[in-house]
Scaffold this motif. Structure first.
Motif, PDB file in Angstrom:
ATOM      1  N   ALA A 169       0.682  -1.214   0.014  1.00  0.00           N
ATOM      2  CA  ALA A 169      -0.185   0.065  -0.068  1.00  0.00           C
ATOM      3  C   ALA A 169       0.661   1.176   0.099  1.00  0.00           C
ATOM      4  O   ALA A 169       0.284   2.271   0.004  1.00  0.00           O
ATOM      5  CB  ALA A 169      -0.834  -0.038   1.159  1.00  0.00           C
ATOM      6  N   THR A 170       2.332   1.002  -0.275  1.00  0.00           N
ATOM      7  CA  THR A 170       3.115   1.994  -0.097  1.00  0.00           C
ATOM      8  C   THR A 170       2.904   3.280  -1.248  1.00  0.00           C
ATOM      9  O   THR A 170       2.795   2.659  -2.295  1.00  0.00           O
ATOM     10  CB  THR A 170       4.386   1.709  -0.069  1.00  0.00           C
ATOM     11  N   GLU A 171       2.728   4.593  -0.833  1.00  0.00           N
ATOM     12  CA  GLU A 171       2.588   5.422  -1.920  1.00  0.00           C
ATOM     13  C   GLU A 171       3.831   6.678  -1.653  1.00  0.00           C
ATOM     14  O   GLU A 171       4.134   6.616  -0.609  1.00  0.00           O
ATOM     15  CB  GLU A 171       1.289   6.268  -1.967  1.00  0.00           C
ATOM     16  N   GLY A 172       4.285   7.045  -2.669  1.00  0.00           N
ATOM     17  CA  GLY A 172       5.212   8.380  -2.557  1.00  0.00           C
ATOM     18  C   GLY A 172       6.598   7.589  -2.750  1.00  0.00           C
ATOM     19  O   GLY A 172       6.777   6.534  -3.142  1.00  0.00           O
ATOM     20  N   GLY A 173       7.618   8.357  -1.947  1.00  0.00           N
ATOM     21  CA  GLY A 173       9.014   7.882  -2.065  1.00  0.00           C
ATOM     22  C   GLY A 173       9.259   7.522  -0.421  1.00  0.00           C
ATOM     23  O   GLY A 173       8.737   6.645   0.047  1.00  0.00           O
ATOM     24  N   ALA A 174      10.571   7.879   0.046  1.00  0.00           N
ATOM     25  CA  ALA A 174      10.975   7.606   1.112  1.00  0.00           C
ATOM     26  C   ALA A 174      10.164   7.793   2.492  1.00  0.00           C
ATOM     27  O   ALA A 174       9.835   6.878   3.379  1.00  0.00           O
ATOM     28  CB  ALA A 174      12.451   8.196   1.528  1.00  0.00           C
ATOM     29  N   GLU A 175       9.260   8.819   2.333  1.00  0.00           N
ATOM     30  CA  GLU A 175       8.553   9.198   3.551  1.00  0.00           C
ATOM     31  C   GLU A 175       7.342   7.987   3.536  1.00  0.00           C
ATOM     32  O   GLU A 175       6.744   7.492   4.429  1.00  0.00           O
ATOM     33  CB  GLU A 175       7.893  10.375   2.933  1.00  0.00           C
ATOM     34  N   GLY A 176       6.835   7.526   2.251  1.00  0.00           N
ATOM     35  CA  GLY A 176       5.737   6.566   2.236  1.00  0.00           C
ATOM     36  C   GLY A 176       6.397   5.341   2.755  1.00  0.00           C
ATOM     37  O   GLY A 176       5.406   4.718   3.531  1.00  0.00           O
ATOM     38  N   VAL A 177       7.466   4.987   2.260  1.00  0.00           N
ATOM     39  CA  VAL A 177       8.037   3.819   3.175  1.00  0.00           C
ATOM     40  C   VAL A 177       8.199   3.776   4.630  1.00  0.00           C
ATOM     41  O   VAL A 177       7.733   2.687   5.242  1.00  0.00           O
ATOM     42  CB  VAL A 177       9.478   3.434   2.445  1.00  0.00           C
ATOM     43  N   GLY A 178       8.529   5.074   4.934  1.00  0.00           N
ATOM     44  CA  GLY A 178       8.437   5.176   6.388  1.00  0.00           C
ATOM     45  C   GLY A 178       7.324   5.082   7.402  1.00  0.00           C
ATOM     46  O   GLY A 178       7.214   4.312   8.028  1.00  0.00           O
ATOM     47  N   LEU A 179       6.077   5.523   6.507  1.00  0.00           N
ATOM     48  CA  LEU A 179       4.765   5.499   6.931  1.00  0.00           C
ATOM     49  C   LEU A 179       4.352   4.002   7.188  1.00  0.00           C
ATOM     50  O   LEU A 179       3.645   3.588   7.646  1.00  0.00           O
ATOM     51  CB  LEU A 179       3.908   6.271   5.984  1.00  0.00           C
ATOM     52  N   ALA A 180       4.419   3.259   5.855  1.00  0.00           N
ATOM     53  CA  ALA A 180       4.352   2.032   5.607  1.00  0.00           C
ATOM     54  C   ALA A 180       4.741   0.977   6.522  1.00  0.00           C
ATOM     55  O   ALA A 180       4.006   0.373   7.249  1.00  0.00           O
ATOM     56  CB  ALA A 180       4.471   1.339   4.316  1.00  0.00           C
ATOM     57  N   THR A 181       6.028   1.222   7.172  1.00  0.00           N
ATOM     58  CA  THR A 181       6.736   0.510   8.169  1.00  0.00           C
ATOM     59  C   THR A 181       6.088   0.616   9.446  1.00  0.00           C
ATOM     60  O   THR A 181       5.995  -0.362  10.040  1.00  0.00           O
ATOM     61  CB  THR A 181       8.185   1.034   8.066  1.00  0.00           C
ATOM     62  N   THR A 182       5.739   2.042   9.844  1.00  0.00           N
ATOM     63  CA  THR A 182       5.057   2.331  11.035  1.00  0.00           C
ATOM     64  C   THR A 182       3.754   1.549  11.095  1.00  0.00           C
ATOM     65  O   THR A 182       3.415   1.056  12.096  1.00  0.00           O
ATOM     66  CB  THR A 182       5.042   3.856  11.180  1.00  0.00           C
ATOM     67  N   HIS A 183       2.846   1.926   9.829  1.00  0.00           N
ATOM     68  CA  HIS A 183       1.760   1.424  10.007  1.00  0.00           C
ATOM     69  C   HIS A 183       1.775  -0.341  10.131  1.00  0.00           C
ATOM     70  O   HIS A 183       0.746  -0.906  10.916  1.00  0.00           O
ATOM     71  CB  HIS A 183       0.890   1.510   8.663  1.00  0.00           C
ATOM     72  N   ALA A 184       2.535  -0.833   9.372  1.00  0.00           N
ATOM     73  CA  ALA A 184       2.712  -2.358   9.516  1.00  0.00           C
ATOM     74  C   ALA A 184       3.081  -3.041  10.989  1.00  0.00           C
ATOM     75  O   ALA A 184       2.385  -3.890  11.698  1.00  0.00           O
ATOM     76  CB  ALA A 184       3.990  -2.921   8.559  1.00  0.00           C
TER      77      ALA A 184
END
Lengths: 267, 248
Positions: A226-241
Motif C-alpha cells: 500500500a506504500t505511496e510516494g517515496g522514502a516518506e511513504g516507505v517510513g509510513l508503511a513501516t510504522t503502519h505495519a
C-alpha cells in the motif's frame, strides 16, 4: 462560514470508518489471493527457506534476550507476590504456565512483529515505489504469488517454532533467578515444572502463535504493497505495519484465549 | 498491432489522459514524446495493463484488453517486454537472476538452458560476464542495459521503453538508442518508446506522436516532424519556453 465543530467531528469519524472498512476489504482480497496462489507460490522452495531464515534465524538473538529477561522478571514478580501467601515450590509452575500460555507467544509475536513486520513492509514498500512490483506484473508474475505467499507462510511456520524456543529460554531465565536469588532449589523448580505441565497449555500457546505469524506476515506485506510516494511513504508503511501487527496480535490474543479456554480446552 | 481509442484516465483531480487515439503497426517503432508529466508513462502502463483506464479501448492484435481479468492480462503480458525508467531491477537478486526471472517462472526450461539464454541476452546488450553482480553495484547505463536484457529474455513481440535514455550521458544514450534499433532488427519487435529526449527520438523512431494535454496532437515520421508547422511540435522540438505550450 466555519462548519459547526460536532458536524466536522462526525464527518471525520465517518471518513475514518469508511477508510477502515475499505482497508479490511483490501486485506481480505489479499488473503484470498494468498489462498489462491498458495500452492504455486510454494513451488519455489528456495524462496520459502530464504524467508524462514530471515524471519526465524534472523530474530533468534533478539528473542533470546527478550525471553531470558521475561522469565527472570516473571520469577522475581511471582516470588514477590508469593511471599507469605503461596509456598515457593509453586514458583516453577507459575512461570511455566504464564510463559507457555501467554508471555512466550505474545512477547515473541510483538518482538517479531516489530522486527519482521517492519522489514517486510520496508522491503516491499521500496519495491513498490521503485516500480519493481510493476516490473513483476509486467512479466506476468503475480506479486502475491512471488512475494507475499513465501513471507506469510514462512511467518506462520516460524512463529510457533520460535515460540517454543522462547518458552524454553524464558523458563530457563526463571530457573536461574529462582535458584540464585530467591532460594528455590533446582529440584523443587524442575519438579514444579513436571507436576504442572499440561500439553494443552503448550498447544494453546502454539495455536496462538500460528495466528500471530499470519497476522505479522499479512500486515507487513499489505502495508508494503500500500506504500505511496517515496522514502516518506516507505517510513509510513513501516510504522503502519508494526502498529497494525501489534494491535491485531493483542486483540486476537484475547479472542483466541476465549475460544481456546472456554470451548476447545475447556474440560 | 496495438490500437488505442478514446483512452481517458484521471489521477486525483487531474485528467492525465483525455481521449488518446493511437495506432502502432506491427514491426514499427513509435516514439511518444511530450513534456514531463504529460502522461507518457501512464499511457505505457495502460498498454501493458498495469493501470486501468476510466474509459476507452486498447486492442492488442484485435484483442480488447480493457476490462480483462488479471489471468487473461497475464497471457497478453507474456508477449510484452518492458524497460522501466529506473530499470526496476530486483535489488535482492543478482543480474543473472534478474534477467532469468521470467524464464524460470514461466518457461520451466532446464537450468543450463536458462543460463545460456541469460548469458546470450546479456551479450546482446554488451554486458557479458556480469551475471553474479548485484544491481546496486551497477552504473545507470548498465542498469538500463540489464533492464533491456530482462525485457527481451522471453522473446517478446512488443517492447515498451519508458524514458530509456533519461539520466544517461550522451554517449551511453546513443548506445541505448543503438540497442533499441538493434532489437527491432534482431527480433522484429513492435516498439513503443516514450521520451522527451529529441536526439534519441529521431534516432529510434519510425513514427513519432506528440502527447499534450492528455491527447495525441500530432503523429508523423521523423522527417514530417522536422518539417511540420504545428506550433506545439515546433516549440517542443526547438525546446523553446515561448509558444502555445506554457512552461509552468
Amino acid at each position: 462560514m466555519e462548519d459547526f465543530l460536532p458536524a466536522r467531528g462526525v464527518r471525520f469519524v465517518r471518513r475514518r470508518a469508511f477508510d477502515w472498512v475499505a482497508e479490511v476489504g483490501r486485506v481480505t482480497l489479499m488473503l484470498r489471493d494468498v489462498v489462491r496462489f498458495l500452492i504455486p507460490g510454494l513451488r519455489s522452495f528456495g524462496r520459502l527457506v530464504q524467508q524462514m531464515n530471515a524471519i526465524g534465524v534472523g530474530s533468534l538473538w533478539l528473542v533470546v534476550v527478550v525471553s531470558l529477561f521475561t522469565g527472570a522478571v516473571a520469577a522475581v514478580q511471582a516470588a514477590y507476590q508469593f511471599t507469605a501467601v503461596v509456598p515457593m515450590r509453586y514458583l516453577g509452575s507459575v512461570i511455566l504456565r504464564s510463559v507457555i500460555i501467554e508471555l512466550g507467544p505474545v512477547l515473541t509475536a510483538l518482538v517479531i512483529g516489530g522486527r519482521v513486520g517492519a522489514s517486510i513492509a520496508a522491503e516491499l514498500g521500496t519495491m513498490k515505489v521503485t516500480e519493481q512490483i510493476d516490473a513483476l506484473r509486467a512479466m506476468a508474475i503475480h506479486p502475491v504469488r512471488y512475494l507475499v505467499v513465501p513471507r506469510v507462510v514462512a511467518a506462520v511456520i516460524m512463529l510457533p517454532i520460535i515460540t517454543i524456543f522462547s518458552d524454553a529460554i524464558a523458563i530457563f531465565g526463571g530457573y536461574v533467578v529462582a535458584i540464585t536469588s530467591i532460594g528455590v532449589s533446582s529440584h523443587t523448580y524442575t519438579q514444579s515444572l513436571k507436576d504442572f505441565f499440561l500439553m494443552k497449555d503448550l498447544w494453546s500457546g502454539l495455536i496462538k502463535s500460528f495466528f500471530f505469524g499470519g497476522i505479522i506476515g499479512t500486515m507487513g506485506c499489505f502495508h508494503g504493497f500500500a506504500t505511496e510516494g517515496g522514502a516518506e511513504g516507505v517510513g509510513l508503511a513501516t510504522t503502519h505495519a508494526v502498529v497494525a501487527s501489534c494491535v491485531l496480535v493483542l486483540i486476537s490474543d484475547y479472542v483466541l484465549a476465549n475460544v481456546l479456554f472456554r470451548f476447545i480446552f475447556a474440560a | 498491432m496495438i490500437r488505442i481509442r478514446g483512452l481517458r484516465k484521471h489521477l486525483g483531480t487531474r485528467q492525465v489522459l483525455d481521449g488518446v487515439d493511437l495506432d502502432i503497426a506491427a514491426g514499427e517503432t513509435v516514439v511518444v514524446m511530450g513534456r514531463s508529466g504529460t502522461g507518457k508513462s501512464v499511457l505505457l502502463k495502460h498498454i501493458i495493463g498495469l493501470m486501468k483506464p476510466d474509459a476507452g479501448s486498447i486492442e492488442v492484435e484485435g484483442q480488447e484488453i480493457v476490462g480483462m481479468g488479471e489471468r487473461e492480462l497475464d497471457a497478453v503480458r507474456r508477449r510484452f517486454g518492458m524497460l522501466f525508467q529506473s530499470a526496476a531491477l530486483f535489488d535482492s537478486l543478482t543480474v543473472g537472476e534478474n534477467v532469468g526471472v521470467g524464464l524460470r517462472e514461466h518457461q520451466r526450461l532446464p537450468e543450463p538452458e536458462v543460463r545460456r539464454r541469460v548469458a546470450e541476452r546479456l551479450e546482446w546488450v554488451g554486458l557479458s560476464g556480469v551475471e553474479a553482480m548485484k544491481p546496486g553495484s551497477l552504473s545507470g547505463g548498465m542498469r538500463k542495459r540489464v533492464g533491456l536484457a530482462r525485457a527481451i529474455a522471453m522473446d517478446p513481440q512488443y517492447i515498451l521503453y519508458d524514458e530509456p535514455t533519461t539520466g544517461l550521458d550522451p554517449i551511453m544514450a546513443d548506445a541505448i538508442d543503438g540497442l533499441i534499433r538493434g532489437m527491432q532488427q534482431r527480433l522484429s519487435v513492435t516498439s513503443v518508446v516514450v521520451t522527451h529526449d529529441m536526439t534519441s527520438a529521431y534516432k529510434v523512431a519510425d513514427r513519432m506522436a506528440m502527447l499534450h494535454d492528455g491527447k495525441i496532437v500530432f503523429t508523423g515520421t521523423p522527417d514530417e516532424v522536422r518539417a511540420t508547422t504545428h506550433p506545439m511540435v515546433r516549440q517542443f522540438v526547438a525546446g523553446s519556453s515561448t509558444g502555445p505550450i506554457r512552461p509552468l
